[in-house]
Design a protein around this motif. Structure first.
Motif, PDB file in Angstrom:
ATOM      1  N   SER A 152       0.750  -1.212  -0.057  1.00  0.00           N
ATOM      2  CA  SER A 152      -0.074  -0.036  -0.120  1.00  0.00           C
ATOM      3  C   SER A 152       0.735   1.223  -0.037  1.00  0.00           C
ATOM      4  N   PRO A 153       1.384   1.336  -1.036  1.00  0.00           N
ATOM      5  CA  PRO A 153       2.523   2.738  -1.112  1.00  0.00           C
ATOM      6  C   PRO A 153       1.685   4.021  -0.742  1.00  0.00           C
ATOM      7  N   GLY A 154       1.940   4.483   0.015  1.00  0.00           N
ATOM      8  CA  GLY A 154       1.572   5.965   0.541  1.00  0.00           C
ATOM      9  C   GLY A 154      -0.050   6.026   0.836  1.00  0.00           C
ATOM     10  N   LEU A 155      -0.587   5.052   0.806  1.00  0.00           N
ATOM     11  CA  LEU A 155      -1.970   5.020   1.425  1.00  0.00           C
ATOM     12  C   LEU A 155      -2.208   4.192   2.614  1.00  0.00           C
ATOM     13  N   GLY A 156      -2.780   4.966   3.454  1.00  0.00           N
ATOM     14  CA  GLY A 156      -3.038   4.266   4.947  1.00  0.00           C
ATOM     15  C   GLY A 156      -4.454   3.388   4.597  1.00  0.00           C
ATOM     16  N   PRO A 157      -4.439   2.596   5.672  1.00  0.00           N
ATOM     17  CA  PRO A 157      -5.539   1.495   5.669  1.00  0.00           C
ATOM     18  C   PRO A 157      -6.919   2.014   5.334  1.00  0.00           C
ATOM     19  N   GLY A 158      -7.340   3.274   5.780  1.00  0.00           N
ATOM     20  CA  GLY A 158      -8.600   3.923   5.595  1.00  0.00           C
ATOM     21  C   GLY A 158      -8.851   4.123   4.298  1.00  0.00           C
ATOM     22  N   ALA A 159      -7.904   4.811   3.567  1.00  0.00           N
ATOM     23  CA  ALA A 159      -7.711   5.018   2.216  1.00  0.00           C
ATOM     24  C   ALA A 159      -7.894   3.830   1.076  1.00  0.00           C
ATOM     25  N   VAL A 160      -7.117   2.858   1.698  1.00  0.00           N
ATOM     26  CA  VAL A 160      -7.324   1.646   0.770  1.00  0.00           C
ATOM     27  C   VAL A 160      -8.572   1.008   0.959  1.00  0.00           C
ATOM     28  N   SER A 161      -9.125   0.905   2.128  1.00  0.00           N
ATOM     29  CA  SER A 161     -10.499   0.369   2.321  1.00  0.00           C
ATOM     30  C   SER A 161     -11.543   0.959   1.439  1.00  0.00           C
ATOM     31  N   ALA A 162     -11.495   2.494   1.774  1.00  0.00           N
ATOM     32  CA  ALA A 162     -12.501   3.332   0.948  1.00  0.00           C
ATOM     33  C   ALA A 162     -12.413   3.062  -0.606  1.00  0.00           C
ATOM     34  N   LEU A 163     -11.289   2.992  -0.933  1.00  0.00           N
ATOM     35  CA  LEU A 163     -11.088   2.747  -2.484  1.00  0.00           C
ATOM     36  C   LEU A 163     -11.376   1.485  -2.713  1.00  0.00           C
ATOM     37  N   ALA A 164     -11.198   0.464  -2.070  1.00  0.00           N
ATOM     38  CA  ALA A 164     -11.666  -0.886  -2.408  1.00  0.00           C
ATOM     39  C   ALA A 164     -13.096  -1.116  -2.341  1.00  0.00           C
ATOM     40  N   THR A 165     -13.914  -0.362  -1.532  1.00  0.00           N
ATOM     41  CA  THR A 165     -15.228  -0.446  -1.532  1.00  0.00           C
ATOM     42  C   THR A 165     -15.585   0.312  -2.853  1.00  0.00           C
ATOM     43  N   LEU A 166     -15.210   1.419  -3.008  1.00  0.00           N
ATOM     44  CA  LEU A 166     -15.801   2.085  -4.144  1.00  0.00           C
ATOM     45  C   LEU A 166     -15.581   1.229  -5.517  1.00  0.00           C
ATOM     46  N   ALA A 167     -14.399   0.777  -5.693  1.00  0.00           N
ATOM     47  CA  ALA A 167     -14.201  -0.216  -6.794  1.00  0.00           C
ATOM     48  C   ALA A 167     -15.023  -1.344  -6.745  1.00  0.00           C
ATOM     49  N   ARG A 168     -15.291  -1.948  -5.701  1.00  0.00           N
ATOM     50  CA  ARG A 168     -16.235  -3.167  -5.781  1.00  0.00           C
ATOM     51  C   ARG A 168     -17.646  -2.826  -5.911  1.00  0.00           C
ATOM     52  N   PRO A 217      -9.991   4.972 -13.108  1.00  0.00           N
ATOM     53  CA  PRO A 217      -9.366   3.457 -13.663  1.00  0.00           C
ATOM     54  C   PRO A 217      -7.745   3.518 -12.797  1.00  0.00           C
ATOM     55  N   GLU A 218      -7.116   4.717 -12.637  1.00  0.00           N
ATOM     56  CA  GLU A 218      -6.014   4.459 -11.687  1.00  0.00           C
ATOM     57  C   GLU A 218      -6.259   3.876 -10.275  1.00  0.00           C
ATOM     58  N   GLY A 219      -7.193   4.404  -9.722  1.00  0.00           N
ATOM     59  CA  GLY A 219      -7.763   3.975  -8.409  1.00  0.00           C
ATOM     60  C   GLY A 219      -7.971   2.521  -8.306  1.00  0.00           C
ATOM     61  N   VAL A 220      -8.758   2.169  -9.275  1.00  0.00           N
ATOM     62  CA  VAL A 220      -9.050   0.446  -9.490  1.00  0.00           C
ATOM     63  C   VAL A 220      -7.903  -0.206  -9.836  1.00  0.00           C
ATOM     64  N   THR A 221      -6.918   0.157 -10.497  1.00  0.00           N
ATOM     65  CA  THR A 221      -5.487  -0.598 -10.845  1.00  0.00           C
ATOM     66  C   THR A 221      -4.893  -0.626  -9.334  1.00  0.00           C
ATOM     67  N   MET A 222      -4.729   0.499  -8.782  1.00  0.00           N
ATOM     68  CA  MET A 222      -4.192   0.597  -7.313  1.00  0.00           C
ATOM     69  C   MET A 222      -4.641  -0.224  -6.235  1.00  0.00           C
ATOM     70  N   SER A 238      -6.606  -2.953  -6.663  1.00  0.00           N
ATOM     71  CA  SER A 238      -6.293  -4.597  -7.332  1.00  0.00           C
ATOM     72  C   SER A 238      -4.946  -4.953  -6.937  1.00  0.00           C
ATOM     73  N   GLY A 239      -3.908  -3.875  -7.287  1.00  0.00           N
ATOM     74  CA  GLY A 239      -2.628  -4.352  -7.046  1.00  0.00           C
ATOM     75  C   GLY A 239      -2.326  -4.608  -5.339  1.00  0.00           C
ATOM     76  N   VAL A 240      -2.961  -3.398  -4.591  1.00  0.00           N
ATOM     77  CA  VAL A 240      -2.888  -3.536  -3.147  1.00  0.00           C
ATOM     78  C   VAL A 240      -3.455  -5.186  -2.659  1.00  0.00           C
ATOM     79  N   ARG A 241      -4.763  -5.405  -3.458  1.00  0.00           N
ATOM     80  CA  ARG A 241      -5.277  -6.399  -2.596  1.00  0.00           C
ATOM     81  C   ARG A 241      -4.570  -7.717  -3.482  1.00  0.00           C
ATOM     82  N   SER A 242      -3.914  -7.705  -4.369  1.00  0.00           N
ATOM     83  CA  SER A 242      -3.122  -8.694  -4.854  1.00  0.00           C
ATOM     84  C   SER A 242      -1.865  -8.980  -4.195  1.00  0.00           C
TER      85      SER A 242
END
Length: 143
Positions: free
Chosen positions: A29-45, A96-101, A103-107
């Motif tokens: 999770s380069p540069g993103l905190g857990p809250g940001a990653v979680s919110a972004l993952a929710t939006l992507a899903r 699209p960059e957020g979705v890619t980000m 998915s990379g973190v999740r992966s």
């Protein structure tokens, strides 16, 4: 199971989940905190969402989520779109960059978890597999 055993198991499970969660959050999770990653993952899903709906889904206060989304917008991972239902409101939409980000973190996190599971004994791997339905039910994801 006796009440004392349940209490002990509950505390051990709580500690183990917390430690595993922290360990995985440090992965990918380069540069993103857990809250940001979680919110972004929710939006992507889930797709575009109003801030209040996203805050409710994430279980955080709207002002906190507002700061998180502002940082995601600044980073180019989320964009703000007018809400077609209400011209005064807006929707947070993953770019699209957020979705890619995400998915990379999740992966990366899934790969790290898989690596750790593969290091377990076959009996412990089976025990984890057998515990999945109960864990999913605990978090309201029972299928």
């Amino acid at each position: 199971m006796a009440a004392e055993q349940v209490e002990d198991a509950t505390a051990r499970l709580y500690l183990a989940i917390g430690r595993l969660s922290r360990l995985l959050r440090r992965t990918g999770s380069p540069g993103l905190g857990p809250g940001a990653v979680s919110a972004l993952a929710t939006l992507a899903r889930c797709g575009p969402m109003r801030l209040g709906d996203l805050a409710a889904k994430e279980g955080v206060a709207p002002p906190t989520l507002s700061r998180i989304v502002a940082a995601l917008v600044e980073a180019g991972y989320v964009k703000r779109d007018p809400d077609p239902q209400d011209g005064r409101a807006w929707l947070a939409t993953p770019t699209p960059e957020g979705v890619t980000m995400v998915s990379g973190v999740r992966s990366a996190r899934v790969q790290e978890l898989q690596r750790r599971i593969e290091e377990l004994s076959p009996d412990h791997q089976t025990a984890l597999l057998n515990a999945l339905p109960a864990l999913e039910e605990l978090v309201g994801e029972a299928g």
